[in-house]
Design a protein around this motif. Structure first.
Motif, PDB file in Angstrom:
ATOM      1  N   LYS A  37     -13.097 -27.198  -1.188  1.00  0.00           N
ATOM      2  CA  LYS A  37     -11.606 -27.179  -0.727  1.00  0.00           C
ATOM      3  C   LYS A  37     -11.319 -25.966  -0.229  1.00  0.00           C
ATOM      4  CE  LYS A  37     -10.244 -29.091  -4.574  1.00  0.00           C
ATOM      5  NZ  LYS A  37     -11.380 -29.354  -5.502  1.00  0.00           N
ATOM      6  N   PRO A  38     -11.489 -24.867  -0.892  1.00  0.00           N
ATOM      7  CA  PRO A  38     -11.061 -23.388  -0.412  1.00  0.00           C
ATOM      8  C   PRO A  38     -11.569 -23.074   1.268  1.00  0.00           C
ATOM      9  CG  PRO A  38     -11.785 -23.265  -2.470  1.00  0.00           C
ATOM     10  CD  PRO A  38     -12.099 -24.463  -2.034  1.00  0.00           C
ATOM     11  N   PHE A  39     -12.633 -23.672   1.539  1.00  0.00           N
ATOM     12  CA  PHE A  39     -13.462 -23.482   2.894  1.00  0.00           C
ATOM     13  C   PHE A  39     -12.528 -24.348   3.924  1.00  0.00           C
ATOM     14  CE2 PHE A  39     -17.213 -23.212  -0.191  1.00  0.00           C
ATOM     15  CZ  PHE A  39     -16.778 -21.829  -0.612  1.00  0.00           C
ATOM     16  N   PHE A  40     -12.012 -25.196   3.513  1.00  0.00           N
ATOM     17  CA  PHE A  40     -11.445 -26.099   4.537  1.00  0.00           C
ATOM     18  C   PHE A  40     -10.131 -25.642   5.505  1.00  0.00           C
ATOM     19  CE2 PHE A  40     -12.382 -30.018   1.796  1.00  0.00           C
ATOM     20  CZ  PHE A  40     -13.779 -29.974   2.163  1.00  0.00           C
ATOM     21  N   ASP A  41      -9.571 -24.626   4.958  1.00  0.00           N
ATOM     22  CA  ASP A  41      -8.498 -23.739   5.426  1.00  0.00           C
ATOM     23  C   ASP A  41      -9.110 -22.624   6.112  1.00  0.00           C
ATOM     24  OD1 ASP A  41      -6.440 -25.731   4.906  1.00  0.00           O
ATOM     25  OD2 ASP A  41      -6.142 -24.505   2.934  1.00  0.00           O
ATOM     26  N   GLY A  45     -14.250 -25.650  11.265  1.00  0.00           N
ATOM     27  CA  GLY A  45     -15.409 -26.602  11.518  1.00  0.00           C
ATOM     28  C   GLY A  45     -15.718 -27.423  10.600  1.00  0.00           C
ATOM     29  N   LEU A  46     -15.413 -27.151   9.016  1.00  0.00           N
ATOM     30  CA  LEU A  46     -15.593 -27.859   7.977  1.00  0.00           C
ATOM     31  C   LEU A  46     -14.302 -28.864   7.680  1.00  0.00           C
ATOM     32  CD1 LEU A  46     -16.781 -25.143   5.356  1.00  0.00           C
ATOM     33  CD2 LEU A  46     -18.135 -26.621   7.089  1.00  0.00           C
ATOM     34  N   VAL A  47     -13.525 -29.000   8.509  1.00  0.00           N
ATOM     35  CA  VAL A  47     -12.354 -29.854   8.254  1.00  0.00           C
ATOM     36  C   VAL A  47     -12.992 -31.408   8.050  1.00  0.00           C
ATOM     37  CG1 VAL A  47     -10.238 -30.883   9.239  1.00  0.00           C
ATOM     38  CG2 VAL A  47     -10.561 -28.635   9.284  1.00  0.00           C
ATOM     39  N   PRO A  48     -13.698 -31.815   8.809  1.00  0.00           N
ATOM     40  CA  PRO A  48     -14.156 -33.047   8.725  1.00  0.00           C
ATOM     41  C   PRO A  48     -14.998 -33.632   7.342  1.00  0.00           C
ATOM     42  CG  PRO A  48     -15.254 -32.210  10.837  1.00  0.00           C
ATOM     43  CD  PRO A  48     -14.205 -31.081  10.097  1.00  0.00           C
ATOM     44  N   GLU A  69     -26.923 -29.997   4.999  1.00  0.00           N
ATOM     45  CA  GLU A  69     -26.399 -30.440   6.074  1.00  0.00           C
ATOM     46  C   GLU A  69     -25.607 -31.891   6.024  1.00  0.00           C
ATOM     47  OE1 GLU A  69     -29.421 -31.027   8.756  1.00  0.00           O
ATOM     48  OE2 GLU A  69     -30.291 -32.770   7.844  1.00  0.00           O
ATOM     49  N   TRP A  70     -24.936 -32.098   6.943  1.00  0.00           N
ATOM     50  CA  TRP A  70     -24.193 -33.477   7.047  1.00  0.00           C
ATOM     51  C   TRP A  70     -24.664 -33.761   8.553  1.00  0.00           C
ATOM     52  CZ3 TRP A  70     -22.403 -29.380   4.388  1.00  0.00           C
ATOM     53  CH2 TRP A  70     -21.775 -29.457   3.173  1.00  0.00           C
TER      54      TRP A  70
END
Length: 154
Positions: A37-41, A45-48, A69-70
């Motif tokens: 969660k902290p990485f999304f802001d 590039g990780l928002v998806p 990977e995703w």
């Protein structure tokens, strides 16, 4: 307890947990939970991965554990980055957390961190593994380095 020595962090197993967390087991036997969660802001590039169903499709890339990977989203995160993030999130004290976050934020290798702080890579390794506690002056030096470099991330 560690069972194998890692020259570079490599993943042995991964488990997707609720609330955008991954349980990562490395080849040395160490295991950590990393909260994304902290990485999304911090990382657009990780928002998806905010979508729980998309996040749940995390897998270790078929490259002997060097990344998670995703595939459908074309997102990969290296095991070394995940190791640093795990160290930062699971640090036992504020100084260790500051040091690990600084290395993770700037993607600094042990050698680069040592050069930045005027210390030896061996000392950086001892701080990074928890073999030695990170002194307050090292945490402050990390903040000073960051201020001197204008907060520019890699």
């Amino acid at each position: 307890m560690m069972t194998k020595h890692m020259k570079r962090p490599r993943l042995a197993a991964l488990k997707v947990l609720a609330n955008h967390r991954l349980r990562l087991t490395f080849v040395d036997g160490s295991a950590f939970t990393v909260d994304f969660k902290p990485f999304f802001d911090e990382s657009p590039g990780l928002v998806p991965l905010r979508d729980g169903k998309a996040f749940a499709k995390a897998t270790i890339a078929p490259d002997e554990g060097w990344s998670v990977e995703w595939p459908a989203l074309d997102i990969q995160i290296g095991a070394d980055t995940l190791w640093l993030d795990a160290q930062a999130q699971n640090a036992p004290d504020e100084n260790t957390r500051a040091f690990a976050q600084w290395r993770a934020r700037y993607g600094l290798s042990l050698k680069e961190a040592a050069a930045a702080l005027g210390m030896t890579p061996r000392t950086m390794s001892a701080y990074g593994t928890g073999a030695r506690p990170v002194p307050r002056y090292v945490a402050l030096a990390c903040k000073g380095w960051e201020a001197e470099h204008g907060g520019a991330r890699r």
